[in-house]
Design a protein around this motif. Structure first.
Motif, PDB file in Angstrom:
ATOM      1  N   LEU A  88      45.521  18.256   7.819  1.00  0.00           N
ATOM      2  CA  LEU A  88      46.566  18.758   8.709  1.00  0.00           C
ATOM      3  C   LEU A  88      47.601  19.568   7.931  1.00  0.00           C
ATOM      4  O   LEU A  88      48.065  20.618   8.391  1.00  0.00           O
ATOM      5  N   TRP A  89      47.944  19.074   6.742  1.00  0.00           N
ATOM      6  CA  TRP A  89      48.911  19.796   5.923  1.00  0.00           C
ATOM      7  C   TRP A  89      48.297  21.047   5.316  1.00  0.00           C
ATOM      8  O   TRP A  89      49.000  22.046   5.084  1.00  0.00           O
ATOM      9  N   ASP A  90      46.988  21.025   5.068  1.00  0.00           N
ATOM     10  CA  ASP A  90      46.309  22.248   4.636  1.00  0.00           C
ATOM     11  C   ASP A  90      46.425  23.330   5.708  1.00  0.00           C
ATOM     12  O   ASP A  90      46.700  24.495   5.410  1.00  0.00           O
ATOM     13  N   LYS A  91      46.219  22.928   6.946  1.00  0.00           N
ATOM     14  CA  LYS A  91      46.329  23.882   8.057  1.00  0.00           C
ATOM     15  C   LYS A  91      47.771  24.358   8.209  1.00  0.00           C
ATOM     16  O   LYS A  91      48.031  25.533   8.508  1.00  0.00           O
ATOM     17  N   ALA A  92      48.730  23.452   8.011  1.00  0.00           N
ATOM     18  CA  ALA A  92      50.134  23.841   8.105  1.00  0.00           C
ATOM     19  C   ALA A  92      50.509  24.813   6.985  1.00  0.00           C
ATOM     20  O   ALA A  92      51.273  25.765   7.202  1.00  0.00           O
ATOM     21  N   SER A 124      44.810  12.520   6.450  1.00  0.00           N
ATOM     22  CA  SER A 124      45.716  13.479   7.096  1.00  0.00           C
ATOM     23  C   SER A 124      45.926  14.764   6.295  1.00  0.00           C
ATOM     24  O   SER A 124      46.593  15.683   6.782  1.00  0.00           O
ATOM     25  N   ARG A 125      45.354  14.859   5.104  1.00  0.00           N
ATOM     26  CA  ARG A 125      45.634  16.018   4.246  1.00  0.00           C
ATOM     27  C   ARG A 125      45.193  17.335   4.886  1.00  0.00           C
ATOM     28  O   ARG A 125      45.825  18.374   4.692  1.00  0.00           O
ATOM     29  N   ALA A 138      54.557  17.808   1.480  1.00  0.00           N
ATOM     30  CA  ALA A 138      53.940  16.681   2.189  1.00  0.00           C
ATOM     31  C   ALA A 138      52.472  16.516   1.836  1.00  0.00           C
ATOM     32  O   ALA A 138      51.947  15.400   1.834  1.00  0.00           O
ATOM     33  N   ARG A 139      51.811  17.604   1.526  1.00  0.00           N
ATOM     34  CA  ARG A 139      50.388  17.538   1.202  1.00  0.00           C
ATOM     35  C   ARG A 139      50.130  16.650  -0.011  1.00  0.00           C
ATOM     36  O   ARG A 139      49.140  15.908  -0.057  1.00  0.00           O
ATOM     37  N   ALA A 140      51.028  16.718  -0.988  1.00  0.00           N
ATOM     38  CA  ALA A 140      50.843  15.927  -2.200  1.00  0.00           C
ATOM     39  C   ALA A 140      50.995  14.430  -1.944  1.00  0.00           C
ATOM     40  O   ALA A 140      50.455  13.613  -2.703  1.00  0.00           O
ATOM     41  N   LYS A 141      51.727  14.065  -0.887  1.00  0.00           N
ATOM     42  CA  LYS A 141      51.971  12.651  -0.591  1.00  0.00           C
ATOM     43  C   LYS A 141      51.100  12.130   0.547  1.00  0.00           C
ATOM     44  O   LYS A 141      51.168  10.949   0.882  1.00  0.00           O
TER      45      LYS A 141
END
Length: 334
Positions: A114-118, A111-112, A103-106
């Motif tokens: 948030l995916w870094d934290k995930a 919002s990136r 998801a981070r790539a898209k």
């Protein structure tokens, strides 16, 4: 004299678990290091360093689990019953990490983060609970009449939580030395800077676990400190200490050597664990032969395992060869 299929399967499972810890350990470690590298561009390079290989690394975990079910069904049933909760939490971490990776790539710039934290959170969960599982396994599992006889929270102990922190530190060290190998410039310098305290931290964890385990388990103390075992086994901790010192010396200027030395430390630690527990597949007292399935079943499954393992090794080696070299700033991971 017949072939000891239980022994062969034990070796296969041990190799599979060791390869998983080494291979998936460094890409989990990359996720653990995200908070220490705030730059978006550098995080992209970190992701790109593991993107071609991280899925394949988890093949070894599947092989180990499937092998345990096929060859030692009693151990499979008891261990999963005893460690169900930490295993589920580990799998949630792996799922969260995998989703975040894609998801981070898209994601949008907004919002990136948030995916870094995930990605970091999933890596931390998977690493920590793998260590907790290991610590609870070493501590022993209560078995009566071939079934797990303990409670749902027996896995929670100071030792298992300590092992969770120890394995997290080990994976972070694997990740930092991997990035020393795969990157250059500021990111490589940052990893060198992080690696030194991680080596010292892991050394403290190794020393503490090495003292704690025999003090808590008389059988393990007897294994290591009785004569003549002491003479034969003393070189292992000495070699581990020397490898840690070589690792520290190599961090300043080496590129491949820090990662290689970290792999050696992990392998020596795994070997020490195997020596402590052998031949029990369910500590403290159920051996591989007591927990094994019929020899005919093991032999049948062994044919498939011996066919598939060379294939896994071949495509893994090919992936590492194809994607060798430094990861550049302009490289994407999708």
């Amino acid at each position: 004299m017949g072939v000891d299929t239980a022994l062969i399967w034990a070796v296969i499972i041990l190799i599979g678990v060791m390869l998983y810890v080494i291979a998936d350990g460094f890409d989990l470690g990359v996720g653990l290091l995200f908070p220490f590298v705030p730059s978006e561009g550098h995080r992209n390079r970190m992701m790109a360093s593991v993107a071609p290989i991280w899925d394949g690394n988890e093949t070894w975990l599947v092989l180990g689990g499937a092998g345990l079910m096929a060859a030692f069904p009693l151990a499979y049933a008891v261990v999963l019953s005893a460690l169900y909760l930490p295993i589920v939490l580990m799998l949630i971490g792996l799922i969260l990490r995998g989703v975040a990776f894609e998801a981070r790539a898209k994601s949008s710039d907004h919002s990136r983060h948030l995916w870094d934290k995930a990605f970091f959170g999933g890596s931390l969960m998977a690493s920590f609970f793998q260590g907790v599982i290991l610590g609870a396994y070493i501590s022993g599992i209560d078995v009566q009449d071939g079934r797990f006889a303990g409670g749902p929270l027996d896995w929670v102990s100071s030792f298992s939580l300590f092992c969770g922190a120890a394995l997290t530190a080990a994976y972070a060290l694997l990740g930092s030395t991997w990035l020393i190998l795969k990157t250059d410039g500021y990111l490589q310098y940052r990893m060198r800077d992080l690696t030194k305290p991680l080596v010292w931290l892991l050394s403290v964890f190794i020393f503490a676990v090495s003292i704690w385990t025999p003090l808590a388990h008389e059988a393990i103390a007897e294994r290591w400190f009785s004569l003549p075992n002491l003479y034969w086994l003393t070189p292992l901790p000495v070699l581990t200490a020397l490898t840690c010192l070589l690792l520290l010396r190599s961090v300043e200027y080496g590129e491949a050597m820090p990662f290689v030395m970290t792999l050696v430390v992990m392998t020596l630690g795994f070997l020490g664990l195997g020596i402590s527990l052998w031949p029990n597949v369910i500590p403290p007292s159920i051996s591989i032969w007591q927990a094994s399935s019929p020899a005919s079943s093991q032999g049948f499954a062994l044919v498939g395992a011996l066919l598939i393992m060379p294939i896994i090794l071949t495509y893994s080696a090919w992936s590492y060869y194809v994607f060798r070299g430094k990861v550049k700033a302009e490289d994407g991971y999708h």
